[in-house]
Design a protein around this motif. Structure first.
Motif, PDB file in Angstrom:
ATOM      1  N   LYS A 114       0.830  -1.215   0.000  1.00 23.91           N
ATOM      2  CA  LYS A 114       0.000   0.000   0.000  1.00 23.91           C
ATOM      3  C   LYS A 114       0.865   1.267   0.000  1.00 23.91           C
ATOM      4  CE  LYS A 114      -1.950  -0.957   3.971  1.00 23.91           C
ATOM      5  NZ  LYS A 114      -1.229  -2.184   4.372  1.00 23.91           N
ATOM      6  N   SER A 115       1.808   1.313   0.916  1.00 22.49           N
ATOM      7  CA  SER A 115       2.656   2.507   1.018  1.00 22.49           C
ATOM      8  C   SER A 115       3.483   2.697  -0.256  1.00 22.49           C
ATOM      9  CB  SER A 115       3.586   2.402   2.222  1.00 22.49           C
ATOM     10  OG  SER A 115       2.841   2.382   3.413  1.00 22.49           O
ATOM     11  N   THR A 116       4.005   1.597  -0.749  1.00 21.23           N
ATOM     12  CA  THR A 116       4.790   1.664  -1.979  1.00 21.23           C
ATOM     13  C   THR A 116       3.957   2.267  -3.111  1.00 21.23           C
ATOM     14  OG1 THR A 116       5.986  -0.306  -1.273  1.00 21.23           O
ATOM     15  CG2 THR A 116       6.151   0.293  -3.590  1.00 21.23           C
ATOM     16  N   ALA A 127      -2.946  10.213   1.877  1.00 23.63           N
ATOM     17  CA  ALA A 127      -2.728  10.035   3.307  1.00 23.63           C
ATOM     18  C   ALA A 127      -2.397   8.581   3.589  1.00 23.63           C
ATOM     19  CB  ALA A 127      -3.960  10.475   4.078  1.00 23.63           C
ATOM     20  N   ASP A 128      -1.223   8.373   4.253  1.00 22.25           N
ATOM     21  CA  ASP A 128      -0.798   7.012   4.590  1.00 22.25           C
ATOM     22  C   ASP A 128      -1.084   6.789   6.060  1.00 22.25           C
ATOM     23  OD1 ASP A 128       0.345   4.558   4.805  1.00 22.25           O
ATOM     24  OD2 ASP A 128       2.243   5.110   3.855  1.00 22.25           O
ATOM     25  N   GLU A 129      -2.113   6.011   6.318  1.00 22.60           N
ATOM     26  CA  GLU A 129      -2.552   5.714   7.690  1.00 22.60           C
ATOM     27  C   GLU A 129      -2.631   6.980   8.543  1.00 22.60           C
ATOM     28  OE1 GLU A 129      -1.737   2.209   9.376  1.00 22.60           O
ATOM     29  OE2 GLU A 129      -0.915   1.210   7.609  1.00 22.60           O
ATOM     30  N   PRO A 130      -3.436   7.950   8.127  1.00 25.45           N
ATOM     31  CA  PRO A 130      -3.489   9.231   8.855  1.00 25.45           C
ATOM     32  C   PRO A 130      -4.063   9.098  10.254  1.00 25.45           C
ATOM     33  CG  PRO A 130      -5.273   9.112   7.264  1.00 25.45           C
ATOM     34  CD  PRO A 130      -4.413   7.901   7.027  1.00 25.45           C
TER      35      PRO A 130
END
Ligand SMILES: Nc1ncnc2c1ncn2[C@@H]1O[C@H](COP(=O)(O)OP(=O)(O)O)[C@@H](O)[C@H]1O
Ligand SMILES: [Mg+2]
Lengths: 521, 242
Positions: B44-46, B168-171
């Motif tokens: 996901k982050s990638t 947003a990454d795991e905000p």
């Protein structure tokens, strides 16, 4: 620059300044994070910059005192004498040469030149001196409109300065050359001066009102030199050297306003010349203070002369002496119509007279010169300049080494602190990149930090350097000069150190991968 | 708005290759609110880093606004990030000892026109803070703000250059449930009022429910991509998301 243009330039500069402000603010904020390291690093830079400044102050001080000394010693003087003769010593082995410089320090028992009569000894003496150039005045068949040299001056030893080749017009032409500062015409003779029942046999200089500007060691113990009006009129005014004044009027008597007689003519005494330098002390028999001075126009008028014995010139810059001397030589050769194959009918010489070991000059420099240069009065200005340069280069190297080491230490400190800052703020760098900072923006940021340290250290160093220069002047007796330029250079050195040592850390910061940087704890 | 074709991303760790993304193909239309779910390590982050132009894919194509940005140089990517994309991170990533206002101003230092004047920066940052309801905290430092407030400052920062895409990454990863809902509500409102395209990564189901569409990642590929049934709930959030 017109106001409108200035405005346009400022308008161009504005975005740059506006964009630099946040960079500078961030830099200052970042530095407050590591106060101790920043402070220690600044000390290193400050010492380095202070040494740079002191180095330049000592160099400039030496340069200035050398320059002053050179002026005071008359090293920027150029003397042009009429005639071009082989020195007498070259012929009779110097045995019969009590005076190296004929025409200058001769002292013959000639009471009066009027009327000028040929003298017995003159012929053999003249034969003794072999001219290397044929001059009209040496032609026995030639008719002259003025007394011949030996008649005119009463010199049996008619030599340098006795030939009638220099004119007032020559002097005026020399005055127009670039680099020439002062020009003084000269006609010289020996004369007996009467003041009441006292008499004194002394040297008479018919000279120019610019002479006091050339003789920098002179001071007027009383009165003044003659004026332009007196010179133009050929007025019968006389300025006495201190020794002549004392012999004629006694010690402690002011002769200004009194009358003396010379060549049976009345002269008004208008001034007395003494020496302002303790190196040069008036003494009987010297050429400057055991002497009397009158306008050369007066001498011309009274003795029915039209030519000059010599012309004394000073160069505006002591460094340009040889250049000006060369220009004078060319000018006079041209004016005198001397073809390329023929030698000069005049002699141009530059002076490199002593007094270096005397006052004013930094002791170290004086010592170096005195130790290294024999027969100081004979060395040319160029040689002297070389020696001085070598001396000041030595000390410049010494201080330069100290400056280099401190700046290196300070610079490594800067590199260290900037690397620390980059490591500590890796996440921040990542964030800045994520919101659009390019590599060069990050780089500029860290360079600004490095330069901020070095400039702050540099500012402290400039204060320190000015104090150090004052301390050097006070304790070691070196002359030091802190100029605006040297402060500017010192500041520039500080900035350069910041940029140089900040470059590597800043590059590292700029090369960071934003993702990696963001993930760093 | 976003068109991704056969996107792969490989990392070389030692002598073996980690395939973080293994061929992702999808489109996101302007104004969509996409939530991305999947187990840890699913990529996901990638994926988001590539969408955010923080990273480049190993292969495949990424068209942003129809422009292929998968092979742009570092400076061009920085420009795209500055002008088109806003980021919100799990850890807030606010600069300590710097006021909320100055944190929000940060992206304005790197605009194409060069840094704006201080007054202009300030007024724009105040407007962004107003959008997240934090006008009264402008001069507070991060340490003086709660987690929810800090994340709202970060959202204001992401908004300041008026981006088209908000990532947003795991905000809500560092926030409690209640605050998480508040933050998600802000996202939903931004989408509704400004038409922002939003991609939020999460591993919490109730957070994912805020999206108009949810994409499920597993081992570097999309395993499910569905439009949420009760879409209105996302735009007009209810008291209790399921
Ligand atoms: N910089 C990297 N170097 C090596 N492997 C990485 C790197 N970034 C991510 N990975 C690997 O890629 C895979 C996907 O990671 P990531 O996208 O962070 O997953 P998620 O965000 O879904 O938890 C993981 O196996 C992770 O270990
Ligand atoms: Mg992740």
């Amino acid at each position: 620059m017109t106001p409108a243009r200035l405005h346009r330039v400022l308008a161009h500069l504005r975005p740059l300044l506006v964009s630099l402000r946040p960079v500078a603010e961030t830099a200052v904020k970042a530095l407050s994070r590591n106060r101790l390291q920043t402070g220690l690093t600044m000390i290193g830079i400050a010492v380095g910059v202070a040494t740079v400044l002191a180095m330049m102050a000592v160099g400039a001080g030496a340069q200035r005192s050398i320059e002053q000394q050179v002026r005071a010693a008359g090293l920027n003087q150029i003397t042009i004498k009429a005639g071009n003769w082989k020195p007498k010593q070259a012929i009779d082995g110097g045995a019969a040469a009590p005076h190296g410089d004929a025409g200058d320090s001769l002292r013959l028992p000639v009471d009066d030149l009027m009327p000028a009569l040929p003298r017995a000894g003159a012929a053999w003496r003249r034969d003794d001196v072999v001219p290397i150039a044929f001059h009209p005045e040496d032609d026995p068949m030639e008719k002259h409109d003025h007394p011949l040299a030996w008649q005119r001056l009463g010199d049996l030893e008619a030599g340098l300065g006795a030939a009638a080749t220099l004119s007032f017009e020559d002097a005026e032409a020399i005055r127009r050359l670039p680099g020439v500062q002062y020009v003084a015409c000269g006609v010289h003779a020996n004369a007996r001066v009467h003041a009441g029942d006292r008499r004194w046999f002394t040297r008479m200089h018919g000279t120019d009102l610019e002479l006091p500007n050339i003789k920098r060691t002179w001071t007027f113990t009383s009165g003044r030199f003659f004026t332009r009006r007196e010179q133009d009129r050929g007025a019968q005014v006389l300025v006495l050297g201190q020794v002549a004044a004392e012999r004629l009027f006694g010690e402690g008597v002011d002769p200004v306003g009194r009358e003396v007689t010379l060549w049976n003519q009345p002269f008004d005494v208008v001034g007395v010349i003494g020496s302002a330098s303790w190196v040069v002390r008036p003494a009987p028999g010297d050429d400057e203070f055991d002497a009397v001075y009158m306008p050369f126009t007066t001498t011309h008028r009274l003795l029915n002369l039209s030519k000059l014995n010599d012309i004394t010139v000073t160069a505006a810059s002591s460094g340009a002496v040889s250049e000006v001397a060369r220009a004078i030589t060319e000018l006079l050769r041209q004016r005198h119509g001397i073809s390329a194959a023929m030698p000069d009918d005049f002699t141009v010489s530059t002076q490199a007279t002593s007094a270096i070991a005397g006052g004013g000059l930094a002791p170290g420099v004086a010592q170096v010169i005195a130790g290294n240069v024999r027969e100081l009065e004979r060395v040319t200005l160029d040689q002297l300049a070389t020696t001085l340069e070598r001396a000041s280069r030595t000390m410049t190297w010494l201080l330069g080494a100290v400056a280099f080491v401190s700046l290196l230490v300070g610079g490594i400190g800067i590199m260290n602190i900037t690397l620390l800052s980059v490591t500590e703020r890796t996440r921040e760098i990542g964030l800045r990149m994520a919101v659009g900072a390019r590599g060069r923006d990050v780089m500029r940021q860290f360079l600004a930090e490095a330069v901020a340290i070095s400039l702050a250290g540099g500012a402290a160093g400039i204060v320190l350097g000015i104090l150090a220069s004052a301390a050097i002047a006070a304790t070691l007796g070196w002359a030091t000069v802190v100029s605006f330029t040297s402060v500017f250079v010192a500041f520039g050195v500080a900035a350069a150190v910041g940029v140089f040592f900040g470059y590597y850390p800043a590059r590292r910061a700029a090369a960071l991968d934003p993702i990696v940087a963001l993930r760093r704890e | 708005m976003i068109a991704v074709r056969d996107l792969t991303k490989h990392y070389h760790v030692g002598d073996h290759v980690v395939r973080a993304l293994r061929g992702v193909t999808l489109d996101v239309a302007a104004g969509e609110f996409v939530t991305v779910v999947g187990p840890s390590g699913s990529g996901k982050s990638t994926f988001m880093h590539i969408l955010g132009c923080l990273d480049r894919p190993t292969s495949g194509q990424y068209l942003l606004h129809g422009r292929d940005v998968s092979h742009l140089g570092a400076d061009d990517l920085a420009r795209v990030r500055n002008e088109t994309i806003g980021f919100v991170f799990q850890g807030f990533n606010l600069m300590a000892r710097t006021s909320a206002l100055e944190n929000v101003e940060l992206p304005l230092l790197y605009t194409r026109q060069g840094a704006l004047g201080a007054a202009e920066r300030r007024s724009r940052a105040m407007r962004a803070l107003a959008a997240v309801g934090l006008t009264d905290r402008a001069d507070h430092h991060p340490s003086q703000l709660s987690g929810g407030q800090q994340q709202r400052v970060a959202i204001a920062r992401a908004l300041i250059n008026e981006p088209a895409l908000l990532l947003a990454d795991e905000p809500t990863g560092n926030l409690d449930t209640e605050t998480s809902q508040e933050v998600m509500k802000i996202f939903a409102e931004l989408r509704a009022t400004r038409g922002l395209t939003i991609v939020v990564i999460t591993h919490e189901r109730d957070i994912a429910a805020w999206g108009t569409r949810t994409i499920d990642f597993r081992d570097g590929v999309v395993v499910s991509d569905r439009v949420n049934a009760d879409e209105p709930r996302a735009t007009v959030p209810a008291e209790e998301p399921v």
